[in-house]
Design a protein around this motif. Structure first.
Motif, PDB file in Angstrom:
ATOM      1  N   PRO A 248      24.831 -18.150 -22.043  1.00 16.95           N
ATOM      2  CA  PRO A 248      24.559 -16.846 -21.418  1.00 16.95           C
ATOM      3  C   PRO A 248      23.598 -16.963 -20.234  1.00 16.95           C
ATOM      4  O   PRO A 248      23.734 -16.234 -19.244  1.00 16.95           O
ATOM      5  CB  PRO A 248      23.941 -16.032 -22.563  1.00 16.95           C
ATOM      6  N   LEU A 249      22.614 -17.866 -20.330  1.00 19.03           N
ATOM      7  CA  LEU A 249      21.682 -18.080 -19.230  1.00 19.03           C
ATOM      8  C   LEU A 249      22.420 -18.589 -17.995  1.00 19.03           C
ATOM      9  O   LEU A 249      22.121 -18.188 -16.860  1.00 19.03           O
ATOM     10  CB  LEU A 249      20.598 -19.076 -19.643  1.00 19.03           C
ATOM     11  N   ALA A 250      23.397 -19.465 -18.216  1.00 22.65           N
ATOM     12  CA  ALA A 250      24.201 -19.966 -17.091  1.00 22.65           C
ATOM     13  C   ALA A 250      24.923 -18.818 -16.403  1.00 22.65           C
ATOM     14  O   ALA A 250      24.980 -18.761 -15.164  1.00 22.65           O
ATOM     15  CB  ALA A 250      25.206 -21.004 -17.598  1.00 22.65           C
ATOM     16  N   GLY A 251      25.469 -17.887 -17.182  1.00 26.04           N
ATOM     17  CA  GLY A 251      26.138 -16.725 -16.602  1.00 26.04           C
ATOM     18  C   GLY A 251      25.184 -15.862 -15.806  1.00 26.04           C
ATOM     19  O   GLY A 251      25.518 -15.376 -14.712  1.00 26.04           O
ATOM     20  N   VAL A 252      23.980 -15.661 -16.320  1.00 23.27           N
ATOM     21  CA  VAL A 252      22.969 -14.859 -15.625  1.00 23.27           C
ATOM     22  C   VAL A 252      22.574 -15.519 -14.305  1.00 23.27           C
ATOM     23  O   VAL A 252      22.449 -14.854 -13.270  1.00 23.27           O
ATOM     24  CB  VAL A 252      21.720 -14.665 -16.521  1.00 23.27           C
TER      25      VAL A 252
END
Length: 365
Positions: A248-252
């Protein structure tokens, strides 16, 4: 709509579980059968796995014409092929793997295209829907170590066949869609027009570097861990648990910054990281192996292409992404013929990543 999101997420997670079993079992199987020659033979195995992906744009166009779900359902025919691997002469293993890969191209390209069409360029939504994918891979990675003592590699490959047969059938819960032959042909041409050649070259080089290097290094990890169960636990399960947490951090990050910038930064990080990894062994090597860089590259690379193309053409984009992986694998055949080892793989990946970084710089700024 959320039901479709859940189904697609589960399909990808189940398929990833099957691939996790496959990756762990196949690398260990190659090492057990070929001994010291495994470092070379695994390069041929990777070529057999990935060469078919050069045809992914065809699979994407077929999905845009006849319906992504309908074409993806052809993946069910992988089920009877995978168990045969444990029964044939190991030198014929790449032939069966190549046939399975063709069916996987039809399946995965259109599932990814379906997903990209649903999320409409949202890196955050992509990271959320695929959050269970690395977890599935991680769970799959420890299964060979549990099944092999019971029924040998024959039971392990049979299990993979069952899983890879079930995952496409779940798509029957998702409505099919199509765009028309003329539209799809136009779409394929548009994809090639909209994506800069330097980005295409950078992704091919990145794929060549990382797929080659990490598959060769997986043999080293198997030797260091000392058992099939420990190999799967460290190389698959623990790694993917961490990948799940940072996905999810990569998406953010991709939504906050340019996807091109995140991708270029990942190439630089890998060049440094792989160099450190090459010179280590033992517990240090195992701990370094767990660092989750892959989600950042995956999300950034996918969004870098997806956002440049019309939302109606996402199956074609997915096919294009897979094609770039397949094109990189052409070099693996030459590497196998040359008799490449760990040292050569290290130098190839380092040079490839540096060139890929240079090609991405002007888009990242």
């Amino acid at each position: 709509m959320w039901i479709v999101y859940v189904v697609v997420g589960l399909v990808l997670a189940l398929d990833a579980l099957g691939f996790g079993v496959w990756y762990t079992a196949s690398r260990a199987y190659v090492r057990d059968v070929f001994g010291g020659e495994a470092y070379t033979f695994v390069v041929l195995l990777v070529a057999a796995e990935s060469l078919a992906y050069a045809l992914s744009p065809v699979a994407g166009v077929l999905g845009d014409v006849y319906g992504r779900v309908r074409v993806a359902l052809l993946g069910v025919f992988r089920a009877p092929l995978l168990p045969l691997i444990a029964f044939v002469d190991p030198t014929f293993m790449p032939v069966l793997v190549f046939l399975v890969s063709i069916l996987s191209v039809l399946f995965y390209t259109n599932v990814l295209g379906l997903l990209l069409g649903l999320i409409r360029g949202s890196g955050r939504l992509y990271g959320l829907i695929t959050i269970a994918t690395p977890l599935g891979y991680g769970v799959g990675s420890i299964i060979p170590g549990l099944l092999e003592p019971i029924g040998g590699y024959r039971l392990v490959f049979l299990f993979i066949g069952v899983v890879e047969g079930i995952s496409p059938l779940m798509l029957l819960l998702v409505p099919s869609n199509s765009g028309g032959a003329g539209f799809a042909l136009k779409a394929a041409i548009e994809v090639f027009k909209l994506i800069p050649l330097s980005i295409i070259a950078a992704i091919i080089l990145g794929n060549l570097a990382l797929t080659l290097y990490w598959n060769v290094m997986s043999i080293k990890l198997y030797e260091i861990t000392g058992s099939l169960l420990a190999f799967g636990f460290v190389g698959g399960f623990l790694t993917t648990i961490l990948s799940t947490l940072v996905r999810p951090l990569a998406g953010v990050l991709v939504d906050r910054f340019k996807a091109d910038l995140v991708l270029a930064s990942t190439f630089l990080a890998y060049a440094i990281y792989n160099t450190i990894l090459f010179y280590t062994t033992g517990l240090t090597f195992i701990l370094l192996w767990l660092i989750p860089l892959y989600p950042f590259r995956d999300v950034a690379q996918t969004m870098a292409l997806s956002r440049r193309v019309n939302q109606n053409l996402q199956a074609t984009v997915a096919g294009f992404l897979n094609m770039l992986w397949g094109l990189a694998s052409l070099a693996y055949v030459l590497a196998y013929a040359y008799g490449i080892g760990l040292l050569e793989a290290f130098y190839i990946q380092l040079v490839s990543l540096i060139i890929a970084l240079i090609l991405m710089v002007r888009f990242a700024i």
